[in-house]
Design a protein around this motif. Structure first.
Motif, PDB file in Angstrom:
ATOM      1  N   VAL A 149       0.834  -1.210   0.000  1.00  0.00           N
ATOM      2  CA  VAL A 149       0.000   0.000   0.000  1.00  0.00           C
ATOM      3  C   VAL A 149       0.868   1.259   0.000  1.00  0.00           C
ATOM      4  N   ALA A 150       1.961   1.241   0.757  1.00  0.00           N
ATOM      5  CA  ALA A 150       2.846   2.406   0.825  1.00  0.00           C
ATOM      6  C   ALA A 150       3.447   2.726  -0.547  1.00  0.00           C
ATOM      7  N   GLU A 151       3.837   1.682  -1.296  1.00  0.00           N
ATOM      8  CA  GLU A 151       4.417   1.911  -2.622  1.00  0.00           C
ATOM      9  C   GLU A 151       3.353   2.369  -3.612  1.00  0.00           C
ATOM     10  N   GLN A 152       2.160   1.832  -3.521  1.00  0.00           N
ATOM     11  CA  GLN A 152       1.084   2.289  -4.396  1.00  0.00           C
ATOM     12  C   GLN A 152       0.740   3.747  -4.137  1.00  0.00           C
ATOM     13  N   GLU A 153       0.755   4.145  -2.874  1.00  0.00           N
ATOM     14  CA  GLU A 153       0.464   5.539  -2.545  1.00  0.00           C
ATOM     15  C   GLU A 153       1.521   6.472  -3.130  1.00  0.00           C
ATOM     16  N   LEU A 181       0.746   6.802  -6.875  1.00  0.00           N
ATOM     17  CA  LEU A 181      -0.421   7.644  -7.129  1.00  0.00           C
ATOM     18  C   LEU A 181      -0.122   9.114  -6.835  1.00  0.00           C
ATOM     19  N   TRP A 182       0.773   9.371  -5.892  1.00  0.00           N
ATOM     20  CA  TRP A 182       1.183  10.749  -5.588  1.00  0.00           C
ATOM     21  C   TRP A 182       1.992  11.349  -6.723  1.00  0.00           C
ATOM     22  N   ASP A 206      -3.229   3.032 -21.338  1.00  0.00           N
ATOM     23  CA  ASP A 206      -4.381   3.378 -20.516  1.00  0.00           C
ATOM     24  C   ASP A 206      -4.273   2.606 -19.204  1.00  0.00           C
ATOM     25  N   GLY A 207      -4.998   3.031 -18.188  1.00  0.00           N
ATOM     26  CA  GLY A 207      -4.974   2.327 -16.913  1.00  0.00           C
ATOM     27  C   GLY A 207      -4.881   3.281 -15.739  1.00  0.00           C
ATOM     28  N   VAL A 208      -4.779   2.719 -14.549  1.00  0.00           N
ATOM     29  CA  VAL A 208      -4.737   3.507 -13.318  1.00  0.00           C
ATOM     30  C   VAL A 208      -3.585   4.504 -13.329  1.00  0.00           C
ATOM     31  N   LEU A 209      -2.452   4.127 -13.916  1.00  0.00           N
ATOM     32  CA  LEU A 209      -1.252   4.957 -13.856  1.00  0.00           C
ATOM     33  C   LEU A 209      -1.064   5.843 -15.083  1.00  0.00           C
ATOM     34  N   SER A 210      -2.074   5.969 -15.908  1.00  0.00           N
ATOM     35  CA  SER A 210      -1.950   6.835 -17.084  1.00  0.00           C
ATOM     36  C   SER A 210      -1.786   8.285 -16.646  1.00  0.00           C
TER      37      SER A 210
END
Length: 265
Positions: free
Chosen positions: A80-84, A87-88, A135-139
């Motif tokens: 979760v820490a790396e995903q945050e 996303l930041w 495309d995707g969450v990290l676009s």
């Protein structure tokens, strides 16, 4: 920019460590915000297992279980820490040595554990089509790969015995970053890393790339949801006619190594 610098080298006195320090100092001086993931220093666990998902003792189907854990808020804290951080960020720098023509295992494991289903892949449009390849969450994010190698730049060029660097990194650049929606830039190669002769020149090349980072054009990979591919996800016959291989998925099929070889200053 908000830059996440993901670093994978075990030795704090290495060339890689010196270049990371130079890169972070440059970005800070330019006024950019920075977060880091120093994977060896963090002792990041690269191994996927059921503890990642709070799974029980039944058969572990990683994709399905990771999606349920992601959507249900049950992923382990380190994931979760790396995903945050991702996303930041709006820009990601990935720095590592080329070991056996790929990433160190700890960085590969970072992708395996952090890019879970529902976050890095398996994301769908409302009509059920899968978001991938552009495309995707990290676009909307850009990614620069900084890679050191023991061989000379020419050996990692289009006719070099080690293969063209962009093709060697295709699983990362296209199959991971671009798949998840991130726009990869041409990678920066630091050749001859086990016998560096001019650190100041190498550091200057890194600084130059970081200065140009906000405006640099990404590699022209083709979007899946375009007219370039047919319904079977095969490149249409009127594009790159008579050609095959990895390079047909990149519009101008240029070599990043040529841009940063010693003979180009």
């Amino acid at each position: 920019m908000r830059v996440l610098w993901v670093y994978a080298h075990p030795e704090p006195r290495s060339l890689n460590a010196a270049l990371r320090h130079e890169g972070l100092r440059t970005l800070t001086g330019l006024g950019h915000e920075i977060r880091q993931s120093d994977l060896y220093a963090m002792r990041f666990d690269p191994v996927v297992d059921r503890d990642d998902f709070g799974a029980g003792d039944g058969r572990l189907i990683v994709g399905d279980e990771s999606r349920r854990a992601y959507e249900g808020g049950r992923l382990s804290d380190d994931i979760v820490a790396e995903q945050e951080k991702l996303l930041w960020s709006d820009t990601v720098v990935l720095q590592f040595p080329l070991w056996w023509f790929g990433m160190p295992a700890i960085l590969k494991g970072w992708f395996d554990r952090v890019f879970v289903k529902g976050f890095g892949y398996g994301v769908t449009h409302p009509d059920g089509r899968t978001k991938r390849y552009g495309d995707g969450v990290l676009s909307g994010r850009r990614a620069l790969v900084v890679v050191t190698a023991g061989s000379p730049a020419t050996a990692l060029g289009p006719r070099g015995i080690n293969g063209d660097l962009e093709e060697l990194l295709f699983p990362l650049l296209h199959g991971t970053l671009w798949y998840a929606g991130m726009a990869p830039l041409a990678p920066l190669l630091v050749p001859g890393a086990d016998r560096p002769t001019n650190y100041h020149q190498t550091a200057a090349k890194l600084r130059d790339r970081l200065i140009r980072l906000p405006d640099e054009e990404p590699l022209p990979y083709r979007h899946q949801d375009s007219d370039d591919y047919d319904e079977n996800l095969v490149l249409c016959d009127d594009l790159a006619t008579g050609e095959s291989g990895l390079s047909v998925h990149c519009g101008d099929r240029r070599s990043a190594v040529r841009d940063f070889s010693p003979n180009r200053g």
